[in-house]
Design an enzyme around this catalytic site. Structure first.
Site, PDB file in Angstrom:
ATOM      1  CB  SER A 141      -0.925   0.160   1.218  1.00 22.26           C
ATOM      2  OG  SER A 141      -1.393   1.360   1.433  1.00 22.26           O
ATOM      3  CE1 TYR A 154      -4.760  -2.302   4.529  1.00 21.03           C
ATOM      4  CE2 TYR A 154      -3.427  -0.315   4.342  1.00 21.03           C
ATOM      5  CZ  TYR A 154      -4.384  -1.364   3.723  1.00 21.03           C
ATOM      6  OH  TYR A 154      -4.518  -1.268   2.615  1.00 21.03           O
TER       7      TYR A 154
HETATM    8  P1  NAI Z   1     -11.842  -5.034  -1.455  1.00 20.53           P
HETATM    9  O1  NAI Z   1     -12.564  -5.418  -0.162  1.00 20.53           O
HETATM   10  O2  NAI Z   1     -12.891  -4.790  -2.341  1.00 20.53           O
HETATM   11  O3  NAI Z   1     -11.118  -6.629  -2.091  1.00 20.53           O
HETATM   12  C1  NAI Z   1     -10.430  -7.233  -1.152  1.00 20.53           C
HETATM   13  C2  NAI Z   1     -10.591  -8.853  -1.413  1.00 20.53           C
HETATM   14  O4  NAI Z   1     -10.136  -9.610  -0.479  1.00 20.53           O
HETATM   15  C3  NAI Z   1     -12.356  -9.199  -1.108  1.00 20.53           C
HETATM   16  O5  NAI Z   1     -12.980  -9.754  -2.210  1.00 20.53           O
HETATM   17  C4  NAI Z   1     -12.257  -9.935   0.063  1.00 20.53           C
HETATM   18  O6  NAI Z   1     -13.377 -10.912   0.176  1.00 20.53           O
HETATM   19  C5  NAI Z   1     -11.069 -10.619  -0.010  1.00 20.53           C
HETATM   20  N1  NAI Z   1     -10.450 -11.223   1.298  1.00 20.53           N
HETATM   21  C6  NAI Z   1     -10.435 -10.590   2.462  1.00 20.53           C
HETATM   22  N2  NAI Z   1     -10.181 -11.349   3.603  1.00 20.53           N
HETATM   23  C7  NAI Z   1      -9.789 -12.542   2.930  1.00 20.53           C
HETATM   24  C8  NAI Z   1      -9.210 -13.830   3.326  1.00 20.53           C
HETATM   25  N3  NAI Z   1      -8.891 -13.887   4.653  1.00 20.53           N
HETATM   26  N4  NAI Z   1      -9.122 -14.687   2.382  1.00 20.53           N
HETATM   27  C9  NAI Z   1      -9.532 -14.502   1.121  1.00 20.53           C
HETATM   28  N5  NAI Z   1      -9.753 -13.232   0.419  1.00 20.53           N
HETATM   29  C10 NAI Z   1     -10.015 -12.452   1.684  1.00 20.53           C
HETATM   30  O7  NAI Z   1     -10.561  -4.225  -1.166  1.00 20.53           O
HETATM   31  P2  NAI Z   1      -9.547  -3.740  -2.231  1.00 20.53           P
HETATM   32  O8  NAI Z   1      -9.228  -2.080  -1.715  1.00 20.53           O
HETATM   33  O9  NAI Z   1      -9.781  -4.154  -3.582  1.00 20.53           O
HETATM   34  O10 NAI Z   1      -8.028  -4.614  -1.418  1.00 20.53           O
HETATM   35  C11 NAI Z   1      -7.303  -5.163  -2.262  1.00 20.53           C
HETATM   36  C12 NAI Z   1      -5.993  -4.941  -1.711  1.00 20.53           C
HETATM   37  O11 NAI Z   1      -5.478  -3.865  -2.029  1.00 20.53           O
HETATM   38  C13 NAI Z   1      -5.874  -5.275  -0.018  1.00 20.53           C
HETATM   39  O12 NAI Z   1      -4.795  -5.856   0.329  1.00 20.53           O
HETATM   40  C14 NAI Z   1      -5.910  -3.864   0.311  1.00 20.53           C
HETATM   41  O13 NAI Z   1      -5.316  -3.552   1.638  1.00 20.53           O
HETATM   42  C15 NAI Z   1      -5.015  -3.089  -0.510  1.00 20.53           C
HETATM   43  N6  NAI Z   1      -5.261  -1.753  -0.717  1.00 20.53           N
HETATM   44  C16 NAI Z   1      -6.298  -1.188  -0.993  1.00 20.53           C
HETATM   45  C17 NAI Z   1      -6.561   0.277  -1.295  1.00 20.53           C
HETATM   46  C18 NAI Z   1      -7.838   0.990  -1.691  1.00 20.53           C
HETATM   47  O14 NAI Z   1      -7.668   2.166  -1.584  1.00 20.53           O
HETATM   48  N7  NAI Z   1      -8.727   0.505  -1.835  1.00 20.53           N
HETATM   49  C19 NAI Z   1      -4.969   1.118  -0.970  1.00 20.53           C
HETATM   50  C20 NAI Z   1      -3.938   0.449  -0.665  1.00 20.53           C
HETATM   51  C21 NAI Z   1      -4.035  -1.028  -0.819  1.00 20.53           C
END
Ligand code: NAI
Length: 290
Positions: A141, A154
Site C-alpha cells: 500500500s 495495517y
Molecule cells: P476489497 O475489499 O474490494 O477486495 C479485497 C478482497 O479480499 C475481497 O474480495 C475480500 O473478500 C478478500 N478477502 C478478504 N479477506 C480474505 C481472506 N482472509 N481470504 C481470502 N480473501 C479475502 O478491497 P481492495 O481495496 O480491492 O483491497 C485489495 C488489496 O489492496 C488489499 O490488500 C488492500 O489492503 C490493498 N489496498 C487497497 C487500497 C484502496 O484504496 N482500496 C489502497 C492500498 C492498498
C-alpha cells in the site's frame, strides 16, 4: 514478458483491486484463478469476466494454510501450472492504536501479512518446480511508504509485505521469477466492508468493531482511482517486471520528505572503511545496485 497463456493465482480477486487485476490479465490473454473468501462475490466475478476458458474461481481463506495448498492444487488441475502469484487479499483494519486489542492485531496481521506469507510458501516452490519462471506481485500500500495515523496494524502488515518483496527480488531473479511490490493509493473498492469478514474468534477482544460498522456506511469517492485503471498499471508492471508499481503522483512529495528526514538523521561521521569491509554483505542488495 508476455502473460498470454500463462496462469495467475489472485488472492482477494473477487472484488475491487484484485478483480481489476483479473480483468486486465484476462484481456491480455492470461488464465486467471480467483481465490477469495466471499463465495457470492466469486460467482459474480466469474459472471462479470465472462471468459470461462480462462477463469477459475476457488473459495479460500488465505489464513488457512491447508486450504491454500488445496486451492493451488485445484489451480494446477485446471490450468497445469501457476506462473504468477498475486498476493492481494487484504482487509482494512483502522483505528487509534490506544484502542487496538489483540484480536485487531491478530486478524489484521493474519490476513494482510500472513496471507501473503502463506501464498509464498505454498506457491513459490510450485513455480520453481516447473522451471518456466514467473512473477510474484504483492499488494502492499502507499501507506507502507508514507505511514498514516490510525493505521498502525495495517501499516505494519503493508510495510512488511514491501520489505519481503524487496528482500526476495534478488534471490528469485536467479530462478527467473520476477517480484513486484504494488503500493496503490486510494482506489474505489469494497474495502470499507472488511469488517463483515472479521471471524467470530476475532470479535470478542476487539477495540475496532464499532468503528468498522460505521465505516461500512461511508460512500466511496468517485475521485478515488478505479480498480480497472490500477489493474492495467499492475499488468504493465508485471510485463516489465517492475520492482515497484505505484499509482498516485500526489504522494511523491511526501515520500521525498520522509526519506530526506531519514537520511538527515544519519550520523554525519566519516565512514569507517574497515567496518564497511566487514559488513559489506549488508551494505548492498543487487536489486538496488543494478
Ligand atoms: P476489497 O475489499 O474490494 O477486495 C479485497 C478482497 O479480499 C475481497 O474480495 C475480500 O473478500 C478478500 N478477502 C478478504 N479477506 C480474505 C481472506 N482472509 N481470504 C481470502 N480473501 C479475502 O478491497 P481492495 O481495496 O480491492 O483491497 C485489495 C488489496 O489492496 C488489499 O490488500 C488492500 O489492503 C490493498 N489496498 C487497497 C487500497 C484502496 O484504496 N482500496 C489502497 C492500498 C492498498
Amino acid at each position: 514478458a508476455d502473460v498470454r497463456g500463462r496462469t495467475a493465482f489472485i488472492t482477494g480477486g473477487a472484488n475491487g483491486i484484485g478483480l481489476g487485476i483479473a480483468r486486465a490479465l484476462v484481456r491480455a490473454g492470461a488464465n486467471v484463478v480467483i481465490a477469495d473468501i466471499r463465495q457470492d462475490a466469486l460467482a459474480a466475478a466469474k459472471a462479470d469476466l465472462a471468459a470461462d476458458a480462462q477463469v477459475e474461481t476457488v473459495q479460500l481463506d488465505v489464513t488457512d494454510r491447508v486450504a491454500f495448498a488445496r486451492a493451488a492444487d485445484a489451480a494446477e488441475a485446471r490450468f497445469g501450472k501457476i506462473h504468477m502469484l498475486i498476493g492481494n487479499a487484504g482487509v482494512g483494519v483502522m483505528g487509534p492504536v490506544l484502542d487496538a486489542r489483540f484480536d485487531d492485531w491478530d486478524w489484521g496481521m493474519g490476513v494482510n501479512l500472513g496471507g501473503v506469507i502463506n501464498g509464498l510458501v505454498t506457491i513459490l516452490p510450485r513455480i520453481k518446480a516447473h522451471g518456466e519462471g514467473g512473477q510474484i506481485v504483492t499488494t502492499s500500500s502507499q501507506s507502507a511508504l508514507i505511514p498514516i495515523s490510525y493505521s498502525a496494524i495495517y501499516t505494519a502488515a503493508k510495510a512488511a509485505v514491501l520489505g519481503i518483496s524487496e528482500a526476495i527480488r534478488g534471490e528469485l531473479a536467479a530462478e527467473n521469477i520476477g517480484v513486484s511490490a504494488f503500493m496503490p493509493g486510494p482506489v474505489q473498492s469494497n474495502i470499507a466492508h472488511s469488517g463483515e469478514l472479521r471471524p467470530a474468534e476475532y470479535r470478542e477482544d476487539s477495540g475496532y468493531r464499532a468503528r468498522e460498522e460505521a465505516l461500512e456506511k461511508r460512500p466511496v469517492s468517485p475521485l478515488w482511482m478505479s480498480a480497472d485503471e490500477v489493474g492495467e498499471r499492475v499488468l504493465a508492471g508485471i510485463c516489465a517486471n517492475d520492482l515497484y508499481i505505484l499509482t498516485h503522483p500526489e504522494f511523491a512529495a511526501g515520500m521525498r520528505t520522509r526519506f530526506d528526514a531519514i537520511l538527515a538523521s544519519m550520523p554525519h561521521e566519516t565512514v569507517n572503511q574497515e567496518r564497511a569491509k566487514e559488513i559489506g554483505f549488508l551494505l548492498s542488495n543487487p536489486v538496488f545496485d543494478a
